[in-house]
Write a protein that holds these residues in place. Structure first.
Motif: not given
Length: 405
Positions: A343-348, A360-361, A388-400
């Protein structure tokens, strides 16, 4: 009795423990300041998670009681009822035995499913369908179970009866079924429950097509699923192999998020395609099934003696069904780990393909609209969270910071 106790110690009790620590965690967190969600939505999401977990807890206890019933009384009683049929046609007797078992399991689970869908999900604004739709869906599922299940059971019983090292060939058949299901699901199975219509928004359709072409994804079309007739939650997915690949958008998703965010969601899904995640997950499932089939196929006779059962094709299949939950439970943390990594890799990938802000939106809207509580006990997450939890995904995207704004 020994098998029932072992099952309880290694599956029912651990699941009970996870439910209890999750309930305790949720009860404490809901009283703290709201996190990501507005205060009212935060409490509502917590209450929904608590109710669902309580239902899961009771289902776990009920499943243990039901397993005890089958191993101590039910299987022997069912076998005695079907003795005349098994004597005249052993193959047909074994198939009917397993089908009756599966139908009983399905029917006895209906009250739980009805309570979750028609009462709890309705109370929290998710369930849009009524009793008529629920009954229709249930009947379709049972008919598929009888027809497709019956055909497959004939194949499994034949293999177990006539082939040495049957578990290996039964495993190969199971792998073929997994591949066939992924191939046929979009065009044959899913349309039995939902209506799929080609996307008629030409602007959005062209934008999606351009996105697909950028990553070399060839599909049989972009379809809108009438998800809103039974549920208000949002989603989108790719399904199928080869020529059956298709892009599916929930009609609820199209209504709730912007075009840019929708493209970002599809970009995330294309990341899974580009990284071959579906094949990785199938490979993982094959490993798990290989272990399960090897164990059941090589059980010592003493195990059957403990349950007062004779080794036979239908008992082997019943054991495969009953103990798949046990094997699957201990594979779940491994599956969750790799699934979250995917999921993290797919987000990236999706952020690079479209925009990290738009993705992120979209993630924020999905959490809010799906009433997902953004917090969970860490141990519970390791077993049950494939994302992953939403905040962890937003942090990985630098969009927290978007979670606070």
């Amino acid at each position: 009795m020994s098998l029932v106790i072992l099952y309880g110690l290694f599956l029912s009790l651990p699941k009970l423990f996870l439910s209890l620590i999750q309930l305790n965690f949720l009860s404490k967190e809901k009283t703290k300041p709201a996190y990501i969600l507005p205060s009212d939505d935060f409490i509502k999401a917590a209450n929904y998670a608590i109710i669902r977990e309580k239902i899961s807890l009771f289902e776990n206890i009920f499943d243990f009681i039901l397993l005890g019933f089958w191993l101590l009384f039910g299987l022997n009683y069912l076998q005695s009822l079907l003795t005349p049929l098994s004597s005249s046609s052993p193959l047909l007797g074994s198939v009917v035995f397993v089908l009756v078992f599966l139908l009983f399991q399905s029917l006895i689970s209906i009250p739980f499913s009805a309570y979750k869908t028609l009462i709890i999900d309705k109370r929290f604004g998710f369930s849009k369908g009524g009793l008529k739709l629920f009954i229709l869906d249930t009947l379709k599922s049972l008919i598929l179970l009888i027809i497709i299940g019956g055909i497959l059971l004939f194949a499994f019983v034949f293999i177990i009866t006539n082939i040495a090292n049957w578990w290996l060939y039964a495993l190969l058949l199971s792998i073929a079924l997994i591949l066939a299901t992924n191939l046929l699901y979009p065009t044959l199975i899913a349309p039995l429950f939902n209506k799929f219509t080609p996307l008629d928004n030409e602007d959005l359709k062209n934008s999606i097509q351009n996105l697909l072409e950028r990553v070399g994804f060839q599909s049989s079309g972009v379809f809108v699923m009438d998800a809103s007739k039974r549920d208000g939650r949002l989603n989108a997915y790719f399904a199928g192999f080869g020529k059956t690949k298709r892009v599916v958008l929930f009609d609820t998703l199209i209504k709730k998020i912007s075009k840019e965010s929708l493209l970002a969601v599809l970009g995330h899904e294309l990341g899974h395609f580009k990284h071959n995640d579906i094949y990785k997950m199938i490979g993982f499932m094959v490993i798990m099934l290989s272990i399960l089939f090897f164990i059941i196929g090589n059980l010592p006779n003493e195990i059957f003696t403990l349950a007062n059962l004779e080794p036979s094709p239908h008992i082997f299949i019943i054991f495969l069904l009953l103990f798949s939950n046990l094997i699957g439970f201990y594979f779940m943390p491994i599956f969750s780990f790799f699934s979250c990594k995917n999921e993290f890799n797919a987000d990236k990938f999706g952020a690079e393909l479209t925009s990290k802000e738009d993705l992120a939106k979209a993630l924020l809207v999905l959490v809010k609209e799906n009433n997902s509580f953004p917090l969970s006990h860490p141990l519970y997450m390791r077993f049950y969270y494939s994302h992953p939890p939403l905040m962890a995904r937003l942090i990985a995207l630098n969009c927290e910071k978007m979670a606070i704004s």
